[in-house]
Design a protein around this motif. Structure first.
Motif, PDB file in Angstrom:
ATOM      1  N   LYS A   1       0.839  -1.188   0.000  1.00 60.93           N
ATOM      2  CA  LYS A   1       0.000   0.000   0.000  1.00 60.93           C
ATOM      3  C   LYS A   1       0.882   1.248   0.000  1.00 60.93           C
ATOM      4  O   LYS A   1       1.905   1.302   0.665  1.00 60.93           O
ATOM      5  CB  LYS A   1      -0.909   0.012   1.219  1.00 60.93           C
ATOM      6  N   LYS A   2       0.474   2.254  -0.755  1.00 61.42           N
ATOM      7  CA  LYS A   2       1.205   3.519  -0.807  1.00 61.42           C
ATOM      8  C   LYS A   2       0.440   4.572  -0.010  1.00 61.42           C
ATOM      9  O   LYS A   2      -0.782   4.590  -0.010  1.00 61.42           O
ATOM     10  CB  LYS A   2       1.370   3.973  -2.243  1.00 61.42           C
ATOM     11  N   TYR A   3       1.186   5.446   0.637  1.00 61.23           N
ATOM     12  CA  TYR A   3       0.605   6.522   1.427  1.00 61.23           C
ATOM     13  C   TYR A   3       1.105   7.862   0.877  1.00 61.23           C
ATOM     14  O   TYR A   3       2.283   8.012   0.598  1.00 61.23           O
ATOM     15  CB  TYR A   3       1.013   6.410   2.895  1.00 61.23           C
ATOM     16  N   THR A   4       0.208   8.790   0.749  1.00 61.72           N
ATOM     17  CA  THR A   4       0.577  10.149   0.372  1.00 61.72           C
ATOM     18  C   THR A   4       0.314  11.029   1.580  1.00 61.72           C
ATOM     19  O   THR A   4      -0.819  11.118   2.048  1.00 61.72           O
ATOM     20  CB  THR A   4      -0.241  10.635  -0.839  1.00 61.72           C
ATOM     21  N   LEU A   5       1.369  11.640   2.076  1.00 63.18           N
ATOM     22  CA  LEU A   5       1.263  12.476   3.258  1.00 63.18           C
ATOM     23  C   LEU A   5       1.892  13.833   2.970  1.00 63.18           C
ATOM     24  O   LEU A   5       2.882  13.928   2.252  1.00 63.18           O
ATOM     25  CB  LEU A   5       1.985  11.822   4.446  1.00 63.18           C
TER      26      LEU A   5
ATOM     27  N   GLU B   1      -1.440  15.010   8.053  1.00 66.56           N
ATOM     28  CA  GLU B   1      -2.548  14.054   8.162  1.00 66.56           C
ATOM     29  C   GLU B   1      -2.530  13.273   9.468  1.00 66.56           C
ATOM     30  O   GLU B   1      -3.570  12.796   9.927  1.00 66.56           O
ATOM     31  CB  GLU B   1      -2.533  13.071   6.984  1.00 66.56           C
ATOM     32  N   HIS B   2      -1.351  13.164  10.072  1.00 67.96           N
ATOM     33  CA  HIS B   2      -1.201  12.432  11.329  1.00 67.96           C
ATOM     34  C   HIS B   2      -0.227  13.188  12.224  1.00 67.96           C
ATOM     35  O   HIS B   2       0.742  13.763  11.756  1.00 67.96           O
ATOM     36  CB  HIS B   2      -0.684  11.016  11.057  1.00 67.96           C
TER      37      HIS B   2
ATOM     38  N   ILE C   1       3.598   2.392  10.777  1.00 66.87           N
ATOM     39  CA  ILE C   1       2.897   1.479   9.865  1.00 66.87           C
ATOM     40  C   ILE C   1       3.219   0.027  10.215  1.00 66.87           C
ATOM     41  O   ILE C   1       2.317  -0.811  10.332  1.00 66.87           O
ATOM     42  CB  ILE C   1       3.241   1.799   8.399  1.00 66.87           C
TER      43      ILE C   1
ATOM     44  N   LYS D   1      -4.319   4.820  11.477  1.00 68.49           N
ATOM     45  CA  LYS D   1      -5.711   5.176  11.803  1.00 68.49           C
ATOM     46  C   LYS D   1      -5.851   5.756  13.213  1.00 68.49           C
ATOM     47  O   LYS D   1      -6.666   6.644  13.442  1.00 68.49           O
ATOM     48  CB  LYS D   1      -6.624   3.967  11.649  1.00 68.49           C
TER      49      LYS D   1
END
Length: 80
Positions: free
Chosen positions: A3-7, A28-29, A53, A65
């Motif tokens: 899975k890729k994350y864009t932050l 975002e976090h 992660i 999350k």
């Protein structure tokens, strides 16, 4: 499949005593990296995100999350 994350992040200097450190704050976090050089702060943020992660996946939790978004002051820095 990986899975890729864009932050998004803001990067800014912060004076600690007589030293200047760089902070890379994810928006975002609520997670950040801090180092004496800008590039190292970005690398540290990347490392901290990767650790979060991996820890989440090992515990069967959806990655990132549980982390709240960064406080509004950082979002305001991003918008400027």
């Amino acid at each position: 499949m990986e899975k890729k994350y864009t932050l998004r992040a803001v990067i800014f200097p912060e004076r600690i005593n007589d030293d200047v450190w760089w902070v890379a704050q994810c928006l975002e976090h609520y997670i950040c990296g801090q180092a004496r050089h800008m590039r190292e702060a970005i690398d540290e943020l990347s490392r901290m995100v990767a650790i979060q992660i991996c820890a989440s996946e090992e515990n069967g939790i959806e990655p990132l999350k549980e982390l709240p978004k960064a406080p509004e002051k950082f979002w305001m820095m991003f918008r400027v």
